[in-house]
Design a protein around this motif. Sequence first.
Motif, PDB file in Angstrom:
ATOM      1  N   ASN A   1       0.210  -0.943  -0.155  1.00 28.65           N
ATOM      2  CA  ASN A   1      -0.332  -0.102  -0.460  1.00 28.65           C
ATOM      3  C   ASN A   1       0.975   1.083  -0.044  1.00 28.65           C
ATOM      4  O   ASN A   1       1.342   1.942   1.105  1.00 28.65           O
TER       5      ASN A   1
ATOM      6  N   ARG B   1      -2.896  -0.471 -13.053  1.00 28.36           N
ATOM      7  CA  ARG B   1      -1.664  -0.097 -12.365  1.00 28.36           C
ATOM      8  C   ARG B   1      -0.917   0.536 -12.536  1.00 28.36           C
ATOM      9  O   ARG B   1      -0.263  -0.518 -12.604  1.00 28.36           O
TER      10      ARG B   1
ATOM     11  N   GLU C   1       2.426   7.947  -6.821  1.00 30.69           N
ATOM     12  CA  GLU C   1       0.695   8.667  -6.590  1.00 30.69           C
ATOM     13  C   GLU C   1       0.642   9.638  -8.109  1.00 30.69           C
ATOM     14  O   GLU C   1      -0.179   9.397  -8.392  1.00 30.69           O
TER      15      GLU C   1
ATOM     16  N   GLU D   1      -5.113   3.944  -9.932  1.00 29.34           N
ATOM     17  CA  GLU D   1      -4.204   3.349  -9.366  1.00 29.34           C
ATOM     18  C   GLU D   1      -2.730   3.247  -9.203  1.00 29.34           C
ATOM     19  O   GLU D   1      -2.252   1.737  -9.787  1.00 29.34           O
TER      20      GLU D   1
ATOM     21  N   ILE E   1      -6.248   9.862  -0.078  1.00 30.57           N
ATOM     22  CA  ILE E   1      -6.034   9.617  -1.648  1.00 30.57           C
ATOM     23  C   ILE E   1      -5.967  11.164  -2.559  1.00 30.57           C
ATOM     24  O   ILE E   1      -6.565  11.857  -2.830  1.00 30.57           O
TER      25      ILE E   1
END
Length: 336
Positions: free
Chosen positions: A45, A159, A187, A196, A233
Amino acid sequence: MKVRASTLDDLLNEVFRRLIASGQETYPSKGKAFEVTGVVLELTNPRARMSRTEARAVIFSWLGEFLWYLAGNDDFSFIRYYIKDYKPDYKGATKVMAAYGPRLRAKNKDQLKWVVDLIKKKPDTRRAVIPIYQPKDTQANLPEVPCTCTLQFLLRGRRLELITHMRSNDAYVGLPGDIFAFTMIQEIIAMALNVEPGRYKHLVGSLHLYDADRRKAERYLAEGFQKKVAMPIMPLGDPFPQIETILRFERATRLGRHPRIPTDLPVYWQDLARLLSIFRAGKDDASAAMLRNMRKRMHSDAYIAYIEMRQQKAEKRETVPAVSAPELPFGVAPHA
């Protein structure tokens, strides 16, 4: 050595345990160290990039160093503002020769935007690689060279994965801040591609813990496992206009101009701007009450613990005037 974890603290916990238990003794120029070679670290993560431990709650330094990269900057005064123990290349140096900023975002080529454009054209490409370590770094007698070799971005299954290759990594001082900065970049690229962020992998030739930092690492381990909190996010879509706004705000704040938080920014970026204002306020010896009011304006609770630490320092200063002890140099030096 291979370590896989869902949060930065879980990853560091295992890394420190293994280095202390089975690291091989080496004696490089900076002193005795415990080393493991050929290391693969995976953070499943990437948004869980903040340490929640008391010893390592240094998000302000990490954020400052990350913005130093994004600014394409190599000014020593910039990074020294955030990391007071950052050492110059030589006495009187105004530039940092191994700085990552110009290698990531040079005026004639923004490597981050190049990666976005390349992956948009060729989603399955294996060429989206940013070289940090360059031929000029092979010259003899350089005071410092980059610890990071390359950043490789791979879009797989909607991703965006990032694989970072390090020639050398100081586990206590450098590793945590490196993971913070590189997963933020991961990110940013993912949001620009409307996907993502996927797995983050950190490959290290020499991962080491200096003997001088061993007790600090043991104190970190003694704190036990921490509450798992990830950063919010990042907003989807092209983040580069927002990045330019936050960089202008950062510069004005660092120079003591006390700008207002840009209200046209999404709340994600407003919170980061407010963290910069809080750091400035702390350097200006702001009152605990002022810091408390600034904390109340944060949109996300993810940063509250870090702000409260600053607030507690102010409260202590107001009740018992004393010279503050220097902060631990954890996670704030890019050179190993």
